[in-house]
Design a protein around this motif. Sequence first.
Motif, PDB file in Angstrom:
ATOM      1  N   LEU A   1     -66.274 -25.259 -57.122  1.00 40.56           N
ATOM      2  CA  LEU A   1     -65.941 -25.141 -55.705  1.00 40.56           C
ATOM      3  C   LEU A   1     -64.658 -24.363 -55.484  1.00 40.56           C
ATOM      4  CD1 LEU A   1     -68.110 -27.357 -55.518  1.00 40.56           C
ATOM      5  CD2 LEU A   1     -66.724 -28.406 -53.725  1.00 40.56           C
TER       6      LEU A   1
ATOM      7  N   TYR B   1     -66.682 -31.273 -42.811  1.00 42.31           N
ATOM      8  CA  TYR B   1     -65.723 -30.185 -42.663  1.00 42.31           C
ATOM      9  C   TYR B   1     -66.392 -28.823 -42.619  1.00 42.31           C
ATOM     10  CZ  TYR B   1     -61.760 -33.233 -42.986  1.00 42.31           C
ATOM     11  OH  TYR B   1     -60.818 -34.186 -42.705  1.00 42.31           O
ATOM     12  N   ASN B   2     -67.568 -28.760 -43.186  1.00 35.93           N
ATOM     13  CA  ASN B   2     -68.321 -27.522 -43.118  1.00 35.93           C
ATOM     14  C   ASN B   2     -69.762 -27.793 -43.510  1.00 35.93           C
ATOM     15  OD1 ASN B   2     -68.409 -27.707 -45.936  1.00 35.93           O
ATOM     16  ND2 ASN B   2     -66.722 -26.279 -46.228  1.00 35.93           N
TER      17      ASN B   2
ATOM     18  N   GLN C   1     -73.031 -25.680 -45.650  1.00 36.92           N
ATOM     19  CA  GLN C   1     -73.406 -24.481 -46.387  1.00 36.92           C
ATOM     20  C   GLN C   1     -74.922 -24.398 -46.491  1.00 36.92           C
ATOM     21  OE1 GLN C   1     -70.986 -24.214 -49.890  1.00 36.92           O
ATOM     22  NE2 GLN C   1     -71.673 -22.167 -50.445  1.00 36.92           N
TER      23      GLN C   1
ATOM     24  N   TRP D   1     -59.768 -27.428 -46.021  1.00 37.36           N
ATOM     25  CA  TRP D   1     -60.962 -28.265 -46.136  1.00 37.36           C
ATOM     26  C   TRP D   1     -62.209 -27.556 -45.620  1.00 37.36           C
ATOM     27  CZ3 TRP D   1     -60.419 -31.943 -49.327  1.00 37.36           C
ATOM     28  CH2 TRP D   1     -59.205 -32.631 -49.414  1.00 37.36           C
ATOM     29  N   MET D   2     -62.067 -26.814 -44.547  1.00 35.89           N
ATOM     30  CA  MET D   2     -63.253 -26.232 -43.937  1.00 35.89           C
ATOM     31  C   MET D   2     -63.790 -25.048 -44.708  1.00 35.89           C
ATOM     32  SD  MET D   2     -62.519 -26.566 -39.862  1.00 35.89           S
ATOM     33  CE  MET D   2     -60.905 -25.817 -39.882  1.00 35.89           C
TER      34      MET D   2
ATOM     35  N   PHE E   1     -77.068 -32.632 -50.312  1.00 39.87           N
ATOM     36  CA  PHE E   1     -78.121 -31.659 -50.089  1.00 39.87           C
ATOM     37  C   PHE E   1     -79.329 -32.265 -49.391  1.00 39.87           C
ATOM     38  CE2 PHE E   1     -76.780 -27.861 -52.311  1.00 39.87           C
ATOM     39  CZ  PHE E   1     -75.707 -28.342 -53.041  1.00 39.87           C
TER      40      PHE E   1
ATOM     41  N   THR F   1     -64.157 -24.869 -48.085  1.00 42.50           N
ATOM     42  CA  THR F   1     -64.673 -25.180 -49.408  1.00 42.50           C
ATOM     43  C   THR F   1     -66.075 -24.606 -49.551  1.00 42.50           C
ATOM     44  OG1 THR F   1     -63.399 -27.201 -49.508  1.00 42.50           O
ATOM     45  CG2 THR F   1     -65.273 -27.030 -50.983  1.00 42.50           C
TER      46      THR F   1
ATOM     47  N   LEU G   1     -81.339 -32.585 -54.738  1.00 41.14           N
ATOM     48  CA  LEU G   1     -80.158 -32.478 -55.593  1.00 41.14           C
ATOM     49  C   LEU G   1     -79.288 -33.710 -55.414  1.00 41.14           C
ATOM     50  CD1 LEU G   1     -79.449 -28.761 -54.959  1.00 41.14           C
ATOM     51  CD2 LEU G   1     -79.095 -29.777 -57.192  1.00 41.14           C
TER      52      LEU G   1
ATOM     53  N   MET H   1     -61.974 -33.193 -59.822  1.00 36.98           N
ATOM     54  CA  MET H   1     -61.118 -32.511 -58.865  1.00 36.98           C
ATOM     55  C   MET H   1     -59.993 -31.736 -59.549  1.00 36.98           C
ATOM     56  SD  MET H   1     -61.035 -35.203 -55.702  1.00 36.98           S
ATOM     57  CE  MET H   1     -60.650 -33.941 -54.506  1.00 36.98           C
TER      58      MET H   1
ATOM     59  N   TYR I   1     -62.109 -27.688 -58.689  1.00 42.53           N
ATOM     60  CA  TYR I   1     -63.164 -28.673 -58.455  1.00 42.53           C
ATOM     61  C   TYR I   1     -64.466 -28.208 -59.092  1.00 42.53           C
ATOM     62  CZ  TYR I   1     -65.908 -32.104 -55.768  1.00 42.53           C
ATOM     63  OH  TYR I   1     -66.717 -33.140 -55.389  1.00 42.53           O
TER      64      TYR I   1
ATOM     65  N   TYR J   1     -65.142 -34.892 -46.523  1.00 44.13           N
ATOM     66  CA  TYR J   1     -63.711 -34.910 -46.837  1.00 44.13           C
ATOM     67  C   TYR J   1     -63.466 -34.829 -48.336  1.00 44.13           C
ATOM     68  CZ  TYR J   1     -59.088 -36.887 -47.558  1.00 44.13           C
ATOM     69  OH  TYR J   1     -57.811 -37.103 -47.988  1.00 44.13           O
ATOM     70  N   GLY J   2     -64.327 -35.468 -49.127  1.00 43.11           N
ATOM     71  CA  GLY J   2     -64.134 -35.484 -50.570  1.00 43.11           C
ATOM     72  C   GLY J   2     -64.617 -34.222 -51.251  1.00 43.11           C
ATOM     73  N   GLN J   3     -64.896 -33.186 -50.454  1.00 40.52           N
ATOM     74  CA  GLN J   3     -65.410 -31.929 -50.978  1.00 40.52           C
ATOM     75  C   GLN J   3     -66.726 -32.124 -51.704  1.00 40.52           C
ATOM     76  OE1 GLN J   3     -61.962 -30.951 -53.226  1.00 40.52           O
ATOM     77  NE2 GLN J   3     -61.003 -29.847 -51.551  1.00 40.52           N
ATOM     78  N   ASN J   4     -67.446 -33.128 -51.284  1.00 42.18           N
ATOM     79  CA  ASN J   4     -68.767 -33.362 -51.832  1.00 42.18           C
ATOM     80  C   ASN J   4     -69.818 -32.792 -50.897  1.00 42.18           C
ATOM     81  OD1 ASN J   4     -67.815 -34.864 -54.061  1.00 42.18           O
ATOM     82  ND2 ASN J   4     -67.607 -36.653 -52.761  1.00 42.18           N
ATOM     83  N   PHE J   5     -70.765 -32.111 -51.472  1.00 45.91           N
ATOM     84  CA  PHE J   5     -71.882 -31.585 -50.699  1.00 45.91           C
ATOM     85  C   PHE J   5     -73.087 -32.484 -50.916  1.00 45.91           C
ATOM     86  CE2 PHE J   5     -70.412 -27.598 -49.009  1.00 45.91           C
ATOM     87  CZ  PHE J   5     -69.346 -27.263 -49.820  1.00 45.91           C
TER      88      PHE J   5
ATOM     89  N   GLN K   1     -75.724 -35.732 -56.922  1.00 50.48           N
ATOM     90  CA  GLN K   1     -74.506 -35.507 -57.690  1.00 50.48           C
ATOM     91  C   GLN K   1     -74.359 -36.547 -58.803  1.00 50.48           C
ATOM     92  OE1 GLN K   1     -70.579 -36.087 -55.819  1.00 50.48           O
ATOM     93  NE2 GLN K   1     -70.140 -33.959 -56.366  1.00 50.48           N
TER      94      GLN K   1
ATOM     95  N   TYR L   1     -74.965 -31.731 -60.881  1.00 47.89           N
ATOM     96  CA  TYR L   1     -76.072 -32.251 -60.091  1.00 47.89           C
ATOM     97  C   TYR L   1     -77.341 -32.261 -60.951  1.00 47.89           C
ATOM     98  CZ  TYR L   1     -73.284 -31.264 -55.892  1.00 47.89           C
ATOM     99  OH  TYR L   1     -72.303 -31.230 -54.935  1.00 47.89           O
TER     100      TYR L   1
END
Lengths: 115, 111
Positions: free
Chosen positions: A94, B31-32, B34, A99-100, B101, A102, A43, A50, A31, B95-99, A45, A35
């Motif tokens: 990434l 999911y998390n 950072q 999932w948690m 900010f 990443t 920031l 993926m 992935y 879920y889409g692994q998008n952060f 995207q 940005y």
Amino acid sequence: EAQVTQNPRYLITVTGKKLTVTCSQNMNHEYMSWYRQDPGLGLRQIYYSMNVEVTDKGDVPEGYKVSRKEKRNFPLILESPSPNQTSLYFCASLKVGDWMNTEAFFGQGTRLTVV
Amino acid sequence: KQEVTQIPAALSVPEGENLVLNCSFTDSAIYNLQWFRQDPGKGLTSLLLIQSSQREQTSGRLNASLDKSSGRSTLYIAASQPGDSATYLCAPGDYGQNFVFGPGTRLSVLP
């Protein structure tokens, strides 16, 4: 050393002249993402990928293109740059566990000025 | 759509103080989360990653907590030092692994 490398770090160009900002990662991550960072807007995207040959639009994709022909590289292409694309650009890679887990790793940034 | 806010926007403190930086997010389906540090004109350095199942995570003088249900995370910095001066960004991951900010908190620690 694990890293995300962007080039160039600084670029001044003229309106309409096509340019490419390169991004490369050595962590074998699937992935990757681009940005842009602007004062007051934070920031945002632009595009993400993926996996190889799989790309998708982020929040602000207009005026940008990307390609993902190999896992390590994810170049950002501005076909016809305009002054409103003057910004600080970051590439991210990434590490995806479950999932948690990443975790994002960022390049040092490319400061682009379009005159 | 996820929206992230950070309070305060800027903070200036004398060296040695304990600090609290706040992050709020609107969509708790994450999911998390950072926390990053950004030095002027430079890239982002990851500080801490908290999984959605965790309540907190610690690294040295840094401690981050996460209350997913209320959409809040807090970064504690103990015994601040001038070298801690930077902008701190939080980014919940979906879920889409998008952060997404937050706008950041600009911290200045005075000697």
